[in-house]
Design a protein around this motif. Structure first.
Motif, PDB file in Angstrom:
ATOM      1  N   ILE A   6       0.844  -1.190   0.000  1.00 47.92           N
ATOM      2  CA  ILE A   6       0.000   0.000   0.000  1.00 47.92           C
ATOM      3  C   ILE A   6       0.883   1.245   0.000  1.00 47.92           C
ATOM      4  N   LYS A   7       1.875   1.215   0.897  1.00 47.96           N
ATOM      5  CA  LYS A   7       2.766   2.356   1.029  1.00 47.96           C
ATOM      6  C   LYS A   7       3.973   1.951   1.854  1.00 47.96           C
ATOM      7  N   ASN A   8       5.174   2.226   1.358  1.00 44.10           N
ATOM      8  CA  ASN A   8       6.404   1.969   2.108  1.00 44.10           C
ATOM      9  C   ASN A   8       6.409   0.566   2.707  1.00 44.10           C
ATOM     10  N   SER A   9       6.281   0.476   4.036  1.00 45.44           N
ATOM     11  CA  SER A   9       6.358  -0.820   4.713  1.00 45.44           C
ATOM     12  C   SER A   9       4.993  -1.350   5.128  1.00 45.44           C
ATOM     13  N   VAL A  10       3.941  -0.914   4.441  1.00 44.56           N
ATOM     14  CA  VAL A  10       2.571  -1.315   4.766  1.00 44.56           C
ATOM     15  C   VAL A  10       1.984  -2.099   3.598  1.00 44.56           C
ATOM     16  N   TYR A  11       1.452  -3.279   3.920  1.00 44.20           N
ATOM     17  CA  TYR A  11       0.931  -4.175   2.890  1.00 44.20           C
ATOM     18  C   TYR A  11      -0.482  -4.636   3.258  1.00 44.20           C
ATOM     19  N   VAL A  12      -1.181  -5.139   2.250  1.00 41.56           N
ATOM     20  CA  VAL A  12      -2.457  -5.807   2.500  1.00 41.56           C
ATOM     21  C   VAL A  12      -2.413  -7.180   1.840  1.00 41.56           C
ATOM     22  N   PHE A  13      -2.847  -8.181   2.573  1.00 45.25           N
ATOM     23  CA  PHE A  13      -3.014  -9.523   2.050  1.00 45.25           C
ATOM     24  C   PHE A  13      -4.490  -9.674   1.760  1.00 45.25           C
ATOM     25  N   LYS A  14      -4.840  -9.612   0.474  1.00 46.51           N
ATOM     26  CA  LYS A  14      -6.250  -9.607   0.094  1.00 46.51           C
ATOM     27  C   LYS A  14      -6.833 -11.007   0.196  1.00 46.51           C
ATOM     28  N   ALA A  15      -7.933 -11.095   0.894  1.00 52.52           N
ATOM     29  CA  ALA A  15      -8.635 -12.355   1.128  1.00 52.52           C
ATOM     30  C   ALA A  15     -10.101 -11.997   1.343  1.00 52.52           C
ATOM     31  N   PRO A  16     -10.992 -12.987   1.519  1.00 52.70           N
ATOM     32  CA  PRO A  16     -12.376 -12.624   1.851  1.00 52.70           C
ATOM     33  C   PRO A  16     -12.457 -11.643   3.017  1.00 52.70           C
ATOM     34  N   THR A  17     -11.540 -11.789   3.995  1.00 53.67           N
ATOM     35  CA  THR A  17     -11.338 -10.767   5.024  1.00 53.67           C
ATOM     36  C   THR A  17      -9.911 -10.265   4.861  1.00 53.67           C
ATOM     37  N   ASN A  18      -9.752  -9.006   4.468  1.00 51.62           N
ATOM     38  CA  ASN A  18      -8.419  -8.459   4.221  1.00 51.62           C
ATOM     39  C   ASN A  18      -7.575  -8.479   5.495  1.00 51.62           C
ATOM     40  N   ILE A  19      -6.296  -8.716   5.313  1.00 50.84           N
ATOM     41  CA  ILE A  19      -5.340  -8.781   6.416  1.00 50.84           C
ATOM     42  C   ILE A  19      -4.245  -7.746   6.169  1.00 50.84           C
ATOM     43  N   GLY A  20      -3.944  -6.953   7.188  1.00 49.08           N
ATOM     44  CA  GLY A  20      -2.886  -5.964   7.062  1.00 49.08           C
ATOM     45  C   GLY A  20      -1.555  -6.524   7.519  1.00 49.08           C
ATOM     46  N   VAL A  21      -0.479  -6.021   6.933  1.00 47.01           N
ATOM     47  CA  VAL A  21       0.877  -6.392   7.337  1.00 47.01           C
ATOM     48  C   VAL A  21       1.708  -5.116   7.395  1.00 47.01           C
ATOM     49  N   ILE A  22       2.265  -4.851   8.571  1.00 50.35           N
ATOM     50  CA  ILE A  22       3.121  -3.682   8.773  1.00 50.35           C
ATOM     51  C   ILE A  22       4.488  -4.192   9.186  1.00 50.35           C
ATOM     52  N   THR A  23       5.535  -3.735   8.504  1.00 51.62           N
ATOM     53  CA  THR A  23       6.870  -4.264   8.746  1.00 51.62           C
ATOM     54  C   THR A  23       7.821  -3.188   9.255  1.00 51.62           C
ATOM     55  N   SER A  24       8.812  -3.642  10.018  1.00 47.00           N
ATOM     56  CA  SER A  24       9.829  -2.743  10.563  1.00 47.00           C
ATOM     57  C   SER A  24      11.114  -2.862   9.750  1.00 47.00           C
ATOM     58  N   ASP A  25      12.069  -1.975  10.022  1.00 49.39           N
ATOM     59  CA  ASP A  25      13.353  -1.999   9.317  1.00 49.39           C
ATOM     60  C   ASP A  25      14.125  -3.284   9.609  1.00 49.39           C
ATOM     61  N   THR A  26      13.823  -3.916  10.733  1.00 50.74           N
ATOM     62  CA  THR A  26      14.525  -5.152  11.105  1.00 50.74           C
ATOM     63  C   THR A  26      13.862  -6.405  10.546  1.00 50.74           C
ATOM     64  N   GLY A  27      12.756  -6.215   9.808  1.00 50.49           N
ATOM     65  CA  GLY A  27      12.085  -7.360   9.200  1.00 50.49           C
ATOM     66  C   GLY A  27      10.999  -7.968  10.054  1.00 50.49           C
ATOM     67  N   GLU A  28      10.754  -7.387  11.248  1.00 51.99           N
ATOM     68  CA  GLU A  28       9.647  -7.872  12.065  1.00 51.99           C
ATOM     69  C   GLU A  28       8.328  -7.354  11.499  1.00 51.99           C
ATOM     70  N   ALA A  29       7.276  -8.137  11.676  1.00 54.13           N
ATOM     71  CA  ALA A  29       5.989  -7.781  11.082  1.00 54.13           C
ATOM     72  C   ALA A  29       4.861  -7.882  12.088  1.00 54.13           C
ATOM     73  N   PRO A 204     -10.589  -1.385   4.388  1.00 53.24           N
ATOM     74  CA  PRO A 204     -11.652  -2.096   5.101  1.00 53.24           C
ATOM     75  C   PRO A 204     -11.374  -3.587   5.089  1.00 53.24           C
ATOM     76  N   SER A 205     -11.964  -4.303   6.012  1.00 55.79           N
ATOM     77  CA  SER A 205     -11.801  -5.763   6.010  1.00 55.79           C
ATOM     78  C   SER A 205     -12.521  -6.397   4.834  1.00 55.79           C
ATOM     79  N   HIS A 206     -13.534  -5.712   4.342  1.00 52.69           N
ATOM     80  CA  HIS A 206     -14.305  -6.235   3.211  1.00 52.69           C
ATOM     81  C   HIS A 206     -14.447  -5.132   2.169  1.00 52.69           C
ATOM     82  N   GLY A 207     -13.635  -5.227   1.137  1.00 51.45           N
ATOM     83  CA  GLY A 207     -13.644  -4.209   0.096  1.00 51.45           C
ATOM     84  C   GLY A 207     -12.230  -3.824  -0.291  1.00 51.45           C
TER      85      GLY A 207
END
Length: 295
Positions: A6-29, A204-207
């Motif tokens: 989505i932006k920089n270190s922010v991702y979305v895993f698209k599924a029937p219920t969307n899942i967010g993923v936010i990552t740090s510089d050290t690779g932790e999520a 949103p979780s749905h959309g």
């Protein structure tokens, strides 16, 4: 299914219920929700690890099964800590509370114990209050967004808001017939809050993720206000809640095809009736051992 940036270190895993993923510089999520079951969680973990990230924390926006169902798999594989708001925590740790609540406190029978209503339990390691919080060295903002559930939260990071079910994309809303909310006053207030925020992205979780949710917010508000009007207009005569469910389903052209869906609709309708009662626009009467709602 794949991670979409989505932006920089922010991702979305698209599924029937969307899942967010936010990552740090050290690779932790940090993941925002985990989907409905192990199969979704397994795919999520595979994609996250493929990108070289390590899941260290889960933030559940709320306790519904399609948001927490993957918790046990993720925590078992990664040791991630589960984080949630105080009032959602008991439902995450004892998911049986959800179908018990829907059935009015009775022990739920087999049809009410499916994966859509009853997730596997997981232990919440940290309770989150609204405001700033530090997880995995990342500074998040927890946003209170109750209404769809008692204590739902959103997660804001770097201009991206993961909003849970505080709103549903307008293109999907009509499919829901009677949107599930437990507190109409709180839901309307959460829509107002969403409208006042200045975020670069809303997920949103749905959309679909969007940079402008003005029309979606208005569509959700309009849907709720219209249902308030439709229910209130029927109260010139006394009705049981179940009869109002039947009338609304017929009017909207939707079907309570199974007990789970019936109880979801029933809870949503009672939430509207409770709202009208608190507004002084509805009353209850016991007649012939039946609870009737009327003006």
């Amino acid at each position: 299914m794949a991670l979409e940036k989505i932006k920089n270190s922010v991702y979305v895993f698209k599924a029937p219920t969307n899942i967010g993923v936010i990552t740090s510089d050290t690779g932790e999520a940090i993941v925002i929700d985990t989907g409905i079951d192990e199969s979704v969680a397994r795919k999520l973990l595979r994609e996250v690890e493929k990108e070289g990230f390590r899941i260290k924390a889960i933030v559940n926006t709320h306790s519904h099964a399609d948001h927490i169902g993957g918790n046990p798999f993720i925590t078992a594989r990664t040791g991630a800590v589960v984080c949630a708001s105080p009032l959602e925590t008991p439902f995450i740790e004892t998911p049986l509370f959800e179908p018990v609540m829907l059935t009015g406190g009775a022990s739920p029978w087999k049809e009410m114990r499916n994966k859509f209503l009853l997730a596997k339990p997981s232990t919440v390691g940290e309770k989150l209050q609204a405001g700033p919080v530090n997880l995995c060295g990342l500074h998040l903002e927890i946003v209170a967004l109750p209404g769809h559930s008692v204590d739902q939260i959103g997660v804001l990071y770097d201009g991206v808001l993961f909003a849970g079910d505080a709103y549903i994309s307008g293109s999907l809303l009509e499919k829901h017939g009677i949107p599930y909310n437990v507190d109409i006053q709180a839901y309307l207030a959460s829509l107002e809050k969403l409208g006042s925020l200045s975020c670069e992205w809303y997920v949103p979780s749905h959309g679909e993720p969007s940079q402008d949710i003005t029309s979606d917010i208005e569509y959700n508000r309009s849907k709720v206000l219209k249902l308030i009007e439709q229910i209130e207009s029927r109260l010139s005569e006394p009705w049981e809640a179940e009869e109002l469910v039947a009338q609304l389903c017929s009017h909207l052209g939707v079907t309570a095809a199974n007990p789970g869906l019936f109880f979801l609709y029933r809870t949503a309708v009672v939430a509207f009736l409770s709202y009208l009662y608190e507004q002084g626009r509805a009353k209850t009467t016991i007649q012939d051992n039946r609870l009737l709602w009327h003006k």
